[in-house]
Enzyme design. Structure first.
Site, PDB file in Angstrom:
ATOM      1  N   GLU A  77       0.794  -1.265   0.071  1.00  0.00           N
ATOM      2  CA  GLU A  77       0.118   0.046  -0.046  1.00  0.00           C
ATOM      3  C   GLU A  77       0.839   1.138  -0.108  1.00  0.00           C
ATOM      4  O   GLU A  77       1.846   1.449   0.892  1.00  0.00           O
ATOM      5  CB  GLU A  77      -1.017   0.014   1.416  1.00  0.00           C
ATOM      6  CG  GLU A  77      -1.816  -0.998   1.275  1.00  0.00           C
ATOM      7  CD  GLU A  77      -2.749  -1.170  -0.004  1.00  0.00           C
ATOM      8  OE1 GLU A  77      -2.998   0.055  -0.645  1.00  0.00           O
ATOM      9  OE2 GLU A  77      -3.667  -2.265  -0.021  1.00  0.00           O
ATOM     10  N   ARG A  87     -18.257  -0.886   4.875  1.00  0.00           N
ATOM     11  CA  ARG A  87     -19.154  -1.478   3.908  1.00  0.00           C
ATOM     12  C   ARG A  87     -19.882  -2.554   4.834  1.00  0.00           C
ATOM     13  O   ARG A  87     -20.950  -3.060   4.603  1.00  0.00           O
ATOM     14  CB  ARG A  87     -18.545  -2.165   2.720  1.00  0.00           C
ATOM     15  CG  ARG A  87     -19.547  -2.446   1.684  1.00  0.00           C
ATOM     16  CD  ARG A  87     -18.389  -2.823   0.249  1.00  0.00           C
ATOM     17  NE  ARG A  87     -17.643  -3.789   0.522  1.00  0.00           N
ATOM     18  CZ  ARG A  87     -17.348  -5.005   0.899  1.00  0.00           C
ATOM     19  NH1 ARG A  87     -18.550  -5.549   1.074  1.00  0.00           N
ATOM     20  NH2 ARG A  87     -16.318  -5.279   1.538  1.00  0.00           N
ATOM     21  N   CYS A 140      -8.103  -1.799   7.772  1.00  0.00           N
ATOM     22  CA  CYS A 140      -6.858  -1.918   7.487  1.00  0.00           C
ATOM     23  C   CYS A 140      -6.311  -0.456   7.000  1.00  0.00           C
ATOM     24  O   CYS A 140      -5.227  -0.107   7.209  1.00  0.00           O
ATOM     25  CB  CYS A 140      -6.804  -2.701   6.049  1.00  0.00           C
ATOM     26  SG  CYS A 140      -7.090  -4.578   6.472  1.00  0.00           S
ATOM     27  N   HIS A 166      -1.540  -5.698   1.857  1.00  0.00           N
ATOM     28  CA  HIS A 166      -2.704  -6.612   1.741  1.00  0.00           C
ATOM     29  C   HIS A 166      -2.114  -7.855   1.154  1.00  0.00           C
ATOM     30  O   HIS A 166      -1.312  -8.086   0.251  1.00  0.00           O
ATOM     31  CB  HIS A 166      -3.583  -5.855   0.941  1.00  0.00           C
ATOM     32  CG  HIS A 166      -4.664  -5.143   1.755  1.00  0.00           C
ATOM     33  ND1 HIS A 166      -4.835  -4.087   1.580  1.00  0.00           N
ATOM     34  CD2 HIS A 166      -5.527  -5.601   2.773  1.00  0.00           C
ATOM     35  CE1 HIS A 166      -5.892  -3.625   2.529  1.00  0.00           C
ATOM     36  NE2 HIS A 166      -6.170  -4.532   3.138  1.00  0.00           N
TER      37      HIS A 166
HETATM   38  N1  PCA Z   1      -8.659  -6.962   6.287  1.00  0.00           N
HETATM   39  C1  PCA Z   1      -9.612  -5.732   6.375  1.00  0.00           C
HETATM   40  C2  PCA Z   1      -9.568  -5.535   7.770  1.00  0.00           C
HETATM   41  C3  PCA Z   1      -8.722  -6.590   8.377  1.00  0.00           C
HETATM   42  C4  PCA Z   1      -8.084  -7.435   7.344  1.00  0.00           C
HETATM   43  O1  PCA Z   1      -7.715  -8.410   7.601  1.00  0.00           O
HETATM   44  C5  PCA Z   1      -9.581  -4.538   5.620  1.00  0.00           C
HETATM   45  O2  PCA Z   1      -8.839  -4.670   4.456  1.00  0.00           O
HETATM   46  O3  PCA Z   1      -9.839  -3.486   5.972  1.00  0.00           O
END
Ligand code: PCA
Length: 209
Positions: A77, A87, A140, A166
């Protein structure tokens, strides 16, 4: 190095981000020991716990991991934005809509980890990886923005760099997916590049997208 993952959320029973963090716990990467911790998928509490861990360990590098169902590659990111817009409910049922992560905070922060160097290292290891321009508006992004705000605010943390990656679903969760051992290998490479790269590298146009 502090490496975090999240607990399962949204009806899932597993979260690969925590599996990866656990797999790398205690490893030594470029002379740094990995401390792994789990954050709750909860607005507010996730950041309280992360701030506690950062102050306790004062790590050189903080990398938070999260699950992004629907993505096929590890995504490094680039930016955290000052918005919570859920959401689905978090793990306490909270579902903020269009509220700030930090009232009166700046609109956004860039990751202070070397995003392109991490991308290159992961790709060179043969693990699918991309740069992502949005961590979404759920927990996140909340954690990425809150982490970068924390690091920007505290002089004692001036030498701590932070960012977010991610990871896709595990094969057991759906498609697209990536095997756990590939995710672990990729995040290991990303941490290695983060530890060894001072200023981020420039990659030639067109080589990353
Ligand atoms: N993914 C979510 C929150 C916790 C996770 O593992 C996100 O992408 O916001």
């Amino acid at each position: 190095m502090l490496l975090t993952g999240f607990d399962p959320f949204g009806g899932d029973t597993d979260n690969p981000s925590w599996r990866v963090a656990q797999a790398l716990a205690g490893q030594r990467i470029a002379g740094h020991v990995v401390v792994a911790a789990q954050l709750p998928t909860v607005f507010g509490a996730s950041l309280t716990e992360l701030a506690r861990l950062v102050h306790q360990h004062q790590p050189a590098t903080v990398l938070c991991l999260g699950q992004a169902g629907g993505r096929a590659a590890l995504s490094v990111e680039r930016i955290g934005i000052n918005i919570d817009d859920a959401r689905i409910p978090d793990n306490t049922g909270a579902q903020p809509v269009d509220t700030a992560v930090v009232a009166a905070g700046p609109a956004a922060y860039f990751s202070t980890l070397p995003v392109k160097a991490m991308l290159q290292a992961v790709q060179r290891a043969g693990v699918p990886c991309e740069v992502s321009q949005t961590a979404g508006t759920f927990v996140c992004n909340h954690v990425l923005y809150g982490l970068l705000h924390l690091l920007a605010q505290h002089p004692a943390l001036a030498h701590t760099r932070g960012g977010f990656v991610h990871v896709p679903w595990l094969p057991s969760q759906g498609t697209p997916h990536l095997a756990l051992r590939e995710m672990v290998r990729g995040v290991h490479e990303a941490l290695w590049a983060a530890a060894l790269t001072g200023h981020d590298i420039r990659l030639a146009a067109g080589t990353t997208h």
